[in-house]
Design a protein around this motif. Structure first.
Motif, PDB file in Angstrom:
ATOM      1  N   GLY A  11       0.838  -1.185   0.000  1.00  0.00           N
ATOM      2  CA  GLY A  11       0.000   0.000   0.000  1.00  0.00           C
ATOM      3  C   GLY A  11       0.870   1.230   0.000  1.00  0.00           C
ATOM      4  O   GLY A  11       2.042   1.180  -0.341  1.00  0.00           O
ATOM      5  N   LEU A  12       0.305   2.361   0.377  1.00  0.00           N
ATOM      6  CA  LEU A  12       1.056   3.610   0.415  1.00  0.00           C
ATOM      7  C   LEU A  12       2.166   3.515   1.453  1.00  0.00           C
ATOM      8  O   LEU A  12       1.954   3.038   2.564  1.00  0.00           O
ATOM      9  N   LYS A  13       3.356   3.993   1.065  1.00  0.00           N
ATOM     10  CA  LYS A  13       4.520   3.904   1.939  1.00  0.00           C
ATOM     11  C   LYS A  13       5.041   5.297   2.261  1.00  0.00           C
ATOM     12  O   LYS A  13       4.771   6.254   1.540  1.00  0.00           O
ATOM     13  N   ALA A  14       5.818   5.372   3.332  1.00  0.00           N
ATOM     14  CA  ALA A  14       6.308   6.676   3.784  1.00  0.00           C
ATOM     15  C   ALA A  14       7.656   6.539   4.466  1.00  0.00           C
ATOM     16  O   ALA A  14       8.002   5.476   4.995  1.00  0.00           O
ATOM     17  N   PHE A  15       8.402   7.647   4.451  1.00  0.00           N
ATOM     18  CA  PHE A  15       9.624   7.793   5.240  1.00  0.00           C
ATOM     19  C   PHE A  15       9.320   8.763   6.379  1.00  0.00           C
ATOM     20  O   PHE A  15       8.781   9.852   6.142  1.00  0.00           O
ATOM     21  N   LEU A  16       9.673   8.386   7.594  1.00  0.00           N
ATOM     22  CA  LEU A  16       9.584   9.267   8.742  1.00  0.00           C
ATOM     23  C   LEU A  16      11.023   9.581   9.173  1.00  0.00           C
ATOM     24  O   LEU A  16      11.733   8.706   9.681  1.00  0.00           O
ATOM     25  N   LEU A  17      11.457  10.801   8.902  1.00  0.00           N
ATOM     26  CA  LEU A  17      12.847  11.180   9.116  1.00  0.00           C
ATOM     27  C   LEU A  17      13.065  11.539  10.580  1.00  0.00           C
ATOM     28  O   LEU A  17      12.558  12.548  11.069  1.00  0.00           O
ATOM     29  N   ALA A  18      13.827  10.692  11.287  1.00  0.00           N
ATOM     30  CA  ALA A  18      13.931  10.807  12.739  1.00  0.00           C
ATOM     31  C   ALA A  18      15.354  10.663  13.250  1.00  0.00           C
ATOM     32  O   ALA A  18      15.555  10.418  14.434  1.00  0.00           O
ATOM     33  N   ALA A  54      -3.549   6.888   9.830  1.00  0.00           N
ATOM     34  CA  ALA A  54      -4.861   7.488   9.579  1.00  0.00           C
ATOM     35  C   ALA A  54      -4.990   7.976   8.149  1.00  0.00           C
ATOM     36  O   ALA A  54      -6.098   8.048   7.603  1.00  0.00           O
ATOM     37  N   ALA A  55      -3.861   8.310   7.524  1.00  0.00           N
ATOM     38  CA  ALA A  55      -3.868   8.794   6.143  1.00  0.00           C
ATOM     39  C   ALA A  55      -3.832   7.652   5.128  1.00  0.00           C
ATOM     40  O   ALA A  55      -3.813   7.912   3.923  1.00  0.00           O
ATOM     41  N   GLY A  56      -3.789   6.419   5.602  1.00  0.00           N
ATOM     42  CA  GLY A  56      -3.806   5.281   4.696  1.00  0.00           C
ATOM     43  C   GLY A  56      -2.438   4.708   4.382  1.00  0.00           C
ATOM     44  O   GLY A  56      -2.306   3.892   3.461  1.00  0.00           O
ATOM     45  N   VAL A  57      -1.421   5.096   5.142  1.00  0.00           N
ATOM     46  CA  VAL A  57      -0.081   4.550   4.933  1.00  0.00           C
ATOM     47  C   VAL A  57       0.017   3.193   5.627  1.00  0.00           C
ATOM     48  O   VAL A  57      -0.325   3.054   6.803  1.00  0.00           O
ATOM     49  N   SER A  81       0.313  -2.228  16.510  1.00  0.00           N
ATOM     50  CA  SER A  81      -0.416  -1.082  15.947  1.00  0.00           C
ATOM     51  C   SER A  81       0.046  -0.799  14.525  1.00  0.00           C
ATOM     52  O   SER A  81       1.214  -1.000  14.181  1.00  0.00           O
ATOM     53  N   ALA A  82      -0.882  -0.327  13.690  1.00  0.00           N
ATOM     54  CA  ALA A  82      -0.519   0.106  12.344  1.00  0.00           C
ATOM     55  C   ALA A  82       0.241   1.432  12.449  1.00  0.00           C
ATOM     56  O   ALA A  82       0.062   2.180  13.414  1.00  0.00           O
ATOM     57  N   PRO A  83       1.061   1.712  11.463  1.00  0.00           N
ATOM     58  CA  PRO A  83       1.414   0.947  10.266  1.00  0.00           C
ATOM     59  C   PRO A  83       2.560  -0.018  10.538  1.00  0.00           C
ATOM     60  O   PRO A  83       3.136  -0.032  11.622  1.00  0.00           O
ATOM     61  N   GLN A 128      -4.951  15.468   2.666  1.00  0.00           N
ATOM     62  CA  GLN A 128      -5.010  16.604   1.753  1.00  0.00           C
ATOM     63  C   GLN A 128      -3.776  16.648   0.862  1.00  0.00           C
ATOM     64  O   GLN A 128      -3.854  16.995  -0.329  1.00  0.00           O
ATOM     65  N   LEU A 129      -2.631  16.311   1.418  1.00  0.00           N
ATOM     66  CA  LEU A 129      -1.399  16.255   0.640  1.00  0.00           C
ATOM     67  C   LEU A 129      -1.465  15.128  -0.391  1.00  0.00           C
ATOM     68  O   LEU A 129      -1.095  15.315  -1.560  1.00  0.00           O
ATOM     69  N   ILE A 130      -1.938  13.982   0.038  1.00  0.00           N
ATOM     70  CA  ILE A 130      -2.056  12.831  -0.861  1.00  0.00           C
ATOM     71  C   ILE A 130      -3.017  13.144  -2.008  1.00  0.00           C
ATOM     72  O   ILE A 130      -2.706  12.919  -3.190  1.00  0.00           O
ATOM     73  N   ASP A 131      -4.187  13.671  -1.681  1.00  0.00           N
ATOM     74  CA  ASP A 131      -5.174  13.992  -2.708  1.00  0.00           C
ATOM     75  C   ASP A 131      -4.654  15.068  -3.653  1.00  0.00           C
ATOM     76  O   ASP A 131      -4.866  15.009  -4.867  1.00  0.00           O
ATOM     77  N   GLY A 132      -3.962  16.068  -3.085  1.00  0.00           N
ATOM     78  CA  GLY A 132      -3.410  17.135  -3.911  1.00  0.00           C
ATOM     79  C   GLY A 132      -2.380  16.613  -4.890  1.00  0.00           C
ATOM     80  O   GLY A 132      -2.326  17.039  -6.048  1.00  0.00           O
TER      81      GLY A 132
END
Length: 245
Positions: A11-18, A54-57, A81-83, A128-132
């Motif tokens: 599914g949708l993937k993300a980087f969390l810069l930490a 919550a954003a679908g990631v 817990s997700a994700p 909103q960012l994803i949809d945009g």
């Protein structure tokens, strides 16, 4: 080195810069990494992972460096817990853009992916960012806000149609107060714009190369603050009722 939670779904993937050192937050960050600083009883890491879910990631890569075992332990604590979370340790910091390039296999076949900075607190809805991004036809879409001190930020110039027409990281004489909010939607072709050798930074080394091909999404009146200093952290804690959930 990476750690994966079992049962990952595509599914949708993300980087969390930490992986930052959090030097401006010392002495707090002498004993804990900045992403484990708490606001409203929750760590910044948990706030962001919950917001991404919550954003679908479905899957997030969290990079680590300073006090990395503490971050890995927190990921284990929320294993149910997700994700799905992958922890990628950087013995030497790769830079924010370097992290993307070093882990390109995670996202190079995706339609798009998200990148967010773990040291920002906001109630902006990432959907909103994803949809945009999906509607905008750009190779990249990043969030912007009105900065009270734009010389400390990446200043963005945007035309009437939402296209980015200029970008300067931390300019001494800003051309405006519209600034990069550190939340991005990228197409995988963006990875080709990251040069070696590493480290490479998103602000200094990548965003300028995307001018004319990227769009901006204004976060409007959403709450937004970089918790990088003790004063900013205290302000964030006073506004903890507006954190991303």
């Amino acid at each position: 080195m990476s750690e994966d939670r079992q049962g990952a779904t595509r599914g949708l993937k993300a980087f969390l810069l930490a992986a930052g050192l959090g030097t401006r937050l010392r002495p707090i960050t002498d004993s804990r990494p900045k992403c484990l600083v708490e606001v409203g009883g929750r760590t910044m890491l948990d706030i962001w992972l919950d917001a991404l879910a919550a954003a679908g990631v479905d899957e997030v890569l969290v990079n680590t460096h300073h006090l990395a075992p503490l971050v890995a332990a927190q990921v284990v604590e929320r294993r149910q817990s997700a994700p799905v979370v992958r922890v990628s340790h950087e013995p030497q910091l790769l830079g924010s853009a370097g992290t993307l390039l070093a882990n390109r296999k995670l996202v190079e076949d995706e339609e798009m992916f998200l990148v967010v900075n773990a040291d920002n607190l906001t109630d902006f809805d990432l959907r909103q960012l994803i949809d945009g991004h999906r509607a905008g036809g750009a190779v990249a879409t990043w969030s912007v806000f009105r900065a009270p001190r734009p010389s400390e930020c990446g200043v963005v110039e945007v035309d009437d149609d939402g296209w980015v027409i200029g970008f300067t990281e931390k300019p001494p004489a800003p051309r405006g107060d519209l600034a990069n909010a550190g939340m991005y939607a990228f197409g995988p072709q963006v990875l080709e714009e990251i040069s070696t050798p590493l480290p490479r930074d998103i602000g200094f080394d990548l965003l300028g190369r995307l001018v004319g091909r990227a769009r901006a999404v204004d976060i409007g009146d959403s709450y937004f603050i970089d918790i990088g200093t003790p004063a900013a952290l205290e302000s964030a804690r006073q506004h903890r009722g507006r954190v991303t959930a």
